[in-house]
Write an enzyme that holds these catalytic residues in place. Structure first.
Site, PDB file in Angstrom:
ATOM      1  N   ARG A 142       0.901  -1.147   0.193  1.00  0.00           N
ATOM      2  CA  ARG A 142       0.033  -0.049   0.085  1.00  0.00           C
ATOM      3  C   ARG A 142       0.957   1.366  -0.008  1.00  0.00           C
ATOM      4  NH1 ARG A 142      -4.959   2.152   2.320  1.00  0.00           N
ATOM      5  NH2 ARG A 142      -5.017   4.306   1.627  1.00  0.00           N
ATOM      6  N   ARG A 189      -5.273   1.104  -4.907  1.00  0.00           N
ATOM      7  CA  ARG A 189      -4.968   0.672  -3.824  1.00  0.00           C
ATOM      8  C   ARG A 189      -4.441  -0.928  -4.026  1.00  0.00           C
ATOM      9  NH1 ARG A 189      -8.536   4.236   0.232  1.00  0.00           N
ATOM     10  NH2 ARG A 189      -7.669   5.942  -0.887  1.00  0.00           N
ATOM     11  N   ASP A 191      -6.746  -1.742   0.940  1.00  0.00           N
ATOM     12  CA  ASP A 191      -7.242  -0.537   1.868  1.00  0.00           C
ATOM     13  C   ASP A 191      -8.097  -1.333   2.844  1.00  0.00           C
ATOM     14  OD1 ASP A 191      -7.947   1.933   2.919  1.00  0.00           O
ATOM     15  OD2 ASP A 191      -9.819   1.898   1.572  1.00  0.00           O
ATOM     16  N   ASP A 250     -10.417  -0.460   6.262  1.00  0.00           N
ATOM     17  CA  ASP A 250     -10.871   0.681   7.218  1.00  0.00           C
ATOM     18  C   ASP A 250     -11.921  -0.039   8.408  1.00  0.00           C
ATOM     19  OD1 ASP A 250     -10.244   2.779   5.434  1.00  0.00           O
ATOM     20  OD2 ASP A 250     -11.960   2.666   4.281  1.00  0.00           O
TER      21      ASP A 250
END
Length: 172
Positions: A91, A100, A103, A105
């Site tokens: 990344r 990306r 990713d 989150d």
């Protein structure tokens, strides 16, 4: 033992995973497996995989999923562990919303509300993104309102057939 190192109760956590560079589906599969190896963390369930067009960005379509886990890590320790996994997957962060390799989150961390320079929970843009809301609704429909799903209905997203996750990753 310091306060931050003391064992804590299990917390229900929802993560959003996405990738749009390289073999995105394989990257997401490997990320789920790696998250399952984090200390004091147990995988509960992973949504189907979804293909979605980038939102506020350029580049190829993303492969996205939402992962439900239970963790005893505090929110910041979990975030740092996830960032280590992102970095291991190559990344880079050259600019906001860049394509990306991976990713991850933190969408929801129990019922916590966290606002800091490092972490905001619930994720501040989760209700604006079909690639988060549709897979989250698959795992926890009570966490997603019909109103929010309606607001993102125009975003291009489709469920991927046959995402291949090892069932042994998830306890029965």
């Amino acid at each position: 033992m310091t306060q931050s190192m003391m064992p804590r109760d299990w917390v229900s956590v929802f993560l959003g995973l996405g990738a749009n560079l390289g073999d995105a589906q394989q990257t997401v599969i490997q990320a789920v497996e790696a998250i399952g190896q984090l200390p004091n963390t147990q995988l509960v369930r992973c949504s189907s995989f979804y293909r979605s067009a980038p939102v506020d960005a350029e580049g190829p379509c993303y492969i996205n999923a939402v992962l439900h886990l239970e963790s005893r890590l505090n929110a910041y320790a979990l975030l740092h562990a996830l960032q280590t996994l992102e970095n291991a997957a190559g990344r880079l962060r050259p600019y906001r919303n860049a394509p990306r390799t991976l990713d991850i989150d933190v969408l929801l961390y129990g019922e916590a509300r966290i606002e800091s320079a490092e972490l905001t929970v619930p994720h501040p843009r989760m209700n604006d993104r079909a690639f988060v809301l549709q897979p989250l609704a698959e795992l926890a429909s009570s966490r997603v309102s019909q109103e929010n799903l309606s607001k993102v209905a125009n975003q291009v997203i489709s469920r991927e057939a046959g995402s291949v996750l090892n069932p042994r990753l998830f306890p029965s």
